[in-house]
Design a protein around this motif. Structure first.
Motif, PDB file in Angstrom:
ATOM      1  N   ILE A 112       0.687  -1.281  -0.088  1.00 59.06           N
ATOM      2  CA  ILE A 112       0.006   0.062  -0.014  1.00 59.06           C
ATOM      3  C   ILE A 112       0.988   1.345   0.003  1.00 59.06           C
ATOM      4  O   ILE A 112       0.589   2.140  -0.752  1.00 59.06           O
ATOM      5  N   LYS A 113       2.077   1.153   0.823  1.00 62.46           N
ATOM      6  CA  LYS A 113       2.876   2.265   0.770  1.00 62.46           C
ATOM      7  C   LYS A 113       3.431   2.704  -0.550  1.00 62.46           C
ATOM      8  O   LYS A 113       3.612   3.824  -0.880  1.00 62.46           O
ATOM      9  N   GLY A 152       1.121   3.884  -2.927  1.00 62.08           N
ATOM     10  CA  GLY A 152       0.709   5.228  -2.522  1.00 62.08           C
ATOM     11  C   GLY A 152       1.788   6.271  -2.875  1.00 62.08           C
ATOM     12  O   GLY A 152       1.669   7.315  -3.477  1.00 62.08           O
ATOM     13  N   GLU A 186      -3.292   6.617  -0.967  1.00 61.61           N
ATOM     14  CA  GLU A 186      -2.656   5.705   0.116  1.00 61.61           C
ATOM     15  C   GLU A 186      -3.608   5.703   1.224  1.00 61.61           C
ATOM     16  O   GLU A 186      -4.138   4.863   2.013  1.00 61.61           O
ATOM     17  N   LYS A 187      -4.289   7.104   1.738  1.00 56.63           N
ATOM     18  CA  LYS A 187      -5.037   7.020   2.598  1.00 56.63           C
ATOM     19  C   LYS A 187      -6.279   6.296   2.664  1.00 56.63           C
ATOM     20  O   LYS A 187      -6.787   5.666   3.570  1.00 56.63           O
TER      21      LYS A 187
END
Ligand code: PBG
Length: 319
Positions: free
Chosen positions: A274-275, A278, A285-286
């Motif tokens: 995810i990081k 993102g 990402e959020k």
């Protein structure tokens, strides 16, 4: 059509109290703040910087933290894992002295403390084949659990996956005067490639072989039910499924079958994917972070171990 109606009928709500933040404490200088390249935003921390993060966890009203230790010395018998003055035992005492109200969970395993990176004691036969010795390892794991209890841990989380360890730890804790200290067992723990970045973070990658003799085959679902049943029978108070996003079906089955407090570990690889996406601007990402946590909870896990714990608590606050 209206947000206030959607809000009214929403079935799953996240709360910072659902989250447990994993932390890596490293022996040596108290001021160490060492980034982990494969886990952007996660640090190996010395005692002072760890305490600062603990304060943030407390302010954010997280459910708690879980500690992983990176000892200065590793050996074949994982001595540092059960030493009274090991890296974890010292950290628990320091945290509890300053923040008695912060829930401190400890991971009970030997892989961060053995020179070969395995979760137990390893023997080698004449053909050079290796085997993890289950019962000897369980004996050391119980010593590790009791040493965490003596230092002041609030919840003991065995992650080694040896046979019979939950029962043995329960018995040892009871005998040591810790009969009210609960156990959160890593019960359905798969032999997953998603743990890769963690092994960088904790320096616990096996030097030979793998963990498939004791962690579960990702192809199996009924087996998860059997191991969870066994752990509950041996005295587990909370059961965990790991990894989380690839196991939403397992979380749901466990929750429906046993109706017991169920935890899920959104592991290092899930976080790093995810990081990375993102940071590349490929996903939001959020939003992906909140969606992943919501779906893990929707699947049935009311306790989520996640490296996003502080960021998610922050996002909930600003919602
Ligand atoms: C074992 C342990 C591991 C993780 C948590 N406890 C590593 C493993 O089983 O190899 C993985 C957590 C993660 O990937 O974030 N001490």
């Amino acid at each position: 059509m209206h947000e206030n109606i959607r809000r009214l009928i929403r079935e799953t709500r996240l709360d910072p109290a659902n989250f447990i933040l994993p932390l890596f404490i490293v022996e040596g200088a108290r001021t160490i703040d060492r980034p982990i390249p494969s886990m952007p935003g996660v640090l190996q921390q010395g005692m002072d910087s760890l305490l600062r993060t603990c304060e943030r966890a407390l302010e954010a009203k997280l459910g708690g933290i879980i500690l992983f230790g990176i000892p200065e010395e590793k050996d074949e018998h994982a001595h540092e894992a059960y030493s009274e003055h090991g890296v974890i035992q010292n950290a628990i005492r320091e945290i509890k002295a300053r923040m008695p109200e912060l829930l401190v969970v400890t991971d009970v395993c030997l892989c961060e403390y053995t020179s070969h990176g395995h979760c137990g004691i390893v023997s080698e036969d004449e053909r050079g084949e290796h085997e993890i010795l289950n019962d000897v390892s369980v004996e050391l794991l119980t010593r590790c659990a009791v040493s965490h209890a003596e230092a002041g841990a609030d919840l003991i989380a065995p992650s080694d996956m040896m046979d019979g360890r939950v029962g043995a730890i329960r018995e040892a804790l009871d005998a040591g005067g810790f009969s009210s200290l609960p156990i959160m067992s890593y019960s359905a723990k798969y032999a997953s490639a998603f743990y890769g970045p963690f092994r960088d973070a904790a320096g616990s990658a096996p030097q030979f072989g793998d963990r498939r003799s004791h962690q579960m085959d990702v192809a199996n679902s009924d087996e998860a039910i059997r191991v969870v049943a066994r752990d509950i029978d041996e005295g587990a108070d909370i059961v965990m499924v790991k990894p989380a996003m690839p196991s939403l079906d397992i979380i749901r089955r466990v929750k429906e079958t046993f109706n017991i407090p169920t935890a899920a570990y959104q592991v290092s690889g899930e976080y790093s994917m995810i990081k990375a996406a993102g940071m590349n601007g490929w996903i939001d990402e959020k939003r992906v972070m909140m969606e992943s946590l919501t779906t893990i909870k929707r699947a049935g896990a009311s306790i989520i171990l996640t490296y996003f714990a502080l960021a998610a608590a922050e996002a909930l606050k600003s919602e």
